[in-house]
Scaffold this motif. Structure first.
Motif, PDB file in Angstrom:
ATOM      1  N   ILE A   1      11.904   2.903 -42.458  1.00 60.08           N
ATOM      2  CA  ILE A   1      13.339   2.902 -42.200  1.00 60.08           C
ATOM      3  C   ILE A   1      13.661   1.658 -41.390  1.00 60.08           C
ATOM      4  O   ILE A   1      13.003   1.354 -40.394  1.00 60.08           O
ATOM      5  CB  ILE A   1      13.789   4.197 -41.499  1.00 60.08           C
ATOM      6  N   SER A   2      14.680   0.941 -41.842  1.00 55.27           N
ATOM      7  CA  SER A   2      15.053  -0.287 -41.168  1.00 55.27           C
ATOM      8  C   SER A   2      15.871   0.019 -39.919  1.00 55.27           C
ATOM      9  O   SER A   2      16.272   1.159 -39.679  1.00 55.27           O
ATOM     10  CB  SER A   2      15.867  -1.173 -42.112  1.00 55.27           C
TER      11      SER A   2
ATOM     12  N   ILE B   1      13.734  -5.249 -40.789  1.00 56.73           N
ATOM     13  CA  ILE B   1      13.847  -4.740 -42.147  1.00 56.73           C
ATOM     14  C   ILE B   1      12.471  -4.332 -42.652  1.00 56.73           C
ATOM     15  O   ILE B   1      11.446  -4.710 -42.091  1.00 56.73           O
ATOM     16  CB  ILE B   1      14.475  -5.785 -43.095  1.00 56.73           C
ATOM     17  N   CYS B   2      12.470  -3.545 -43.725  1.00 56.20           N
ATOM     18  CA  CYS B   2      11.220  -3.022 -44.251  1.00 56.20           C
ATOM     19  C   CYS B   2      10.542  -3.964 -45.239  1.00 56.20           C
ATOM     20  O   CYS B   2       9.403  -3.716 -45.633  1.00 56.20           O
ATOM     21  CB  CYS B   2      11.451  -1.671 -44.915  1.00 56.20           C
TER      22      CYS B   2
ATOM     23  N   THR C   1      11.768  12.578 -46.778  1.00 55.58           N
ATOM     24  CA  THR C   1      12.883  11.756 -46.325  1.00 55.58           C
ATOM     25  C   THR C   1      12.609  11.289 -44.906  1.00 55.58           C
ATOM     26  O   THR C   1      11.958  11.984 -44.115  1.00 55.58           O
ATOM     27  CB  THR C   1      14.214  12.525 -46.358  1.00 55.58           C
TER      28      THR C   1
ATOM     29  N   ARG D   1      18.787  -0.674 -39.560  1.00 53.14           N
ATOM     30  CA  ARG D   1      20.115  -0.249 -40.021  1.00 53.14           C
ATOM     31  C   ARG D   1      20.045   1.093 -40.752  1.00 53.14           C
ATOM     32  O   ARG D   1      20.996   1.489 -41.415  1.00 53.14           O
ATOM     33  CB  ARG D   1      20.696  -1.307 -40.976  1.00 53.14           C
ATOM     34  N   HIS D   2      18.916   1.767 -40.640  1.00 49.18           N
ATOM     35  CA  HIS D   2      18.716   3.125 -41.196  1.00 49.18           C
ATOM     36  C   HIS D   2      18.648   3.144 -42.712  1.00 49.18           C
ATOM     37  O   HIS D   2      18.974   4.157 -43.331  1.00 49.18           O
ATOM     38  CB  HIS D   2      19.793   4.095 -40.694  1.00 49.18           C
ATOM     39  N   THR D   3      18.207   2.055 -43.290  1.00 46.14           N
ATOM     40  CA  THR D   3      17.958   2.030 -44.725  1.00 46.14           C
ATOM     41  C   THR D   3      16.511   2.430 -44.976  1.00 46.14           C
ATOM     42  O   THR D   3      15.590   1.844 -44.410  1.00 46.14           O
ATOM     43  CB  THR D   3      18.207   0.626 -45.303  1.00 46.14           C
ATOM     44  N   ALA D   4      16.328   3.418 -45.845  1.00 48.10           N
ATOM     45  CA  ALA D   4      14.981   3.917 -46.132  1.00 48.10           C
ATOM     46  C   ALA D   4      14.416   3.247 -47.374  1.00 48.10           C
ATOM     47  O   ALA D   4      15.134   3.006 -48.343  1.00 48.10           O
ATOM     48  CB  ALA D   4      15.015   5.421 -46.318  1.00 48.10           C
ATOM     49  N   THR D   5      13.139   2.960 -47.328  1.00 44.27           N
ATOM     50  CA  THR D   5      12.435   2.386 -48.470  1.00 44.27           C
ATOM     51  C   THR D   5      11.147   3.162 -48.683  1.00 44.27           C
ATOM     52  O   THR D   5      10.356   3.332 -47.749  1.00 44.27           O
ATOM     53  CB  THR D   5      12.097   0.908 -48.238  1.00 44.27           C
TER      54      THR D   5
ATOM     55  N   SER E   1      14.362   9.617 -41.342  1.00 44.08           N
ATOM     56  CA  SER E   1      15.609   9.446 -40.605  1.00 44.08           C
ATOM     57  C   SER E   1      15.290   8.924 -39.212  1.00 44.08           C
ATOM     58  O   SER E   1      14.133   8.976 -38.765  1.00 44.08           O
ATOM     59  CB  SER E   1      16.375  10.766 -40.531  1.00 44.08           C
TER      60      SER E   1
END
Length: 125
Positions: free
Chosen positions: A51-52, A103-104, A69, A54-58, A71
């Motif tokens: 999770i980046s 970032i991831c 998931t 900015r809360h973007t999951a990869t 979080s």
């Protein structure tokens, strides 16, 4: 001092759920990506999900898509891994780790600079 404390592992039956937590301290939590790796007995450690800042999951494992998931709670400085529909092949020690960047992209063991001690997840059939 940077610390990552993983918890929440345990023994669960196939089809069950667990939620892992990774409590972070000693750095500006909002500025870095955090991820989970796992290592099954006799196998190499592999990246699971990230999770980046900015809360973007990869996702990095197709086998967990739709079941796991990730979080992040900035106020608690904690990253969570919700694992549903667990399978015996998910049995592993799960590690959380801090990435060098926010970032991831480029997610790999070599890109992580701090690791938690790991928490064991055992899924029985």
């Amino acid at each position: 001092e940077v610390q990552l404390q993983a918890s929440g592992g345990g023994l669960v039956q196939a089809g069950g759920s667990l939620r892992l937590s990774c409590a972070a301290s000693g750095f500006t939590f909002d500025d870095y990506a955090i991820g989970w790796f796992r290592q099954a007995p006799g196998k190499k450690r592999e990246g699971v999900i990230c999770i980046s800042s900015r809360h973007t999951a990869t996702y990095y494992l197709d086998s967990v898509k739709g079941r796991f998931t990730i979080s992040s709670d900035n106020a608690k400085k904690t990253v969570y891994l919700q694992m549903n529909s667990l399978k015996p092949e998910d049995t592993a020690v799960y590690y959380c780790a801090k990435k060098r960047g926010y970032i991831c992209s480029g997610y790999a063991m070599s890109a992580m600079d701090y690791w938690g001690k790991g928490t064991l997840v055992t899924v029985s059939s």
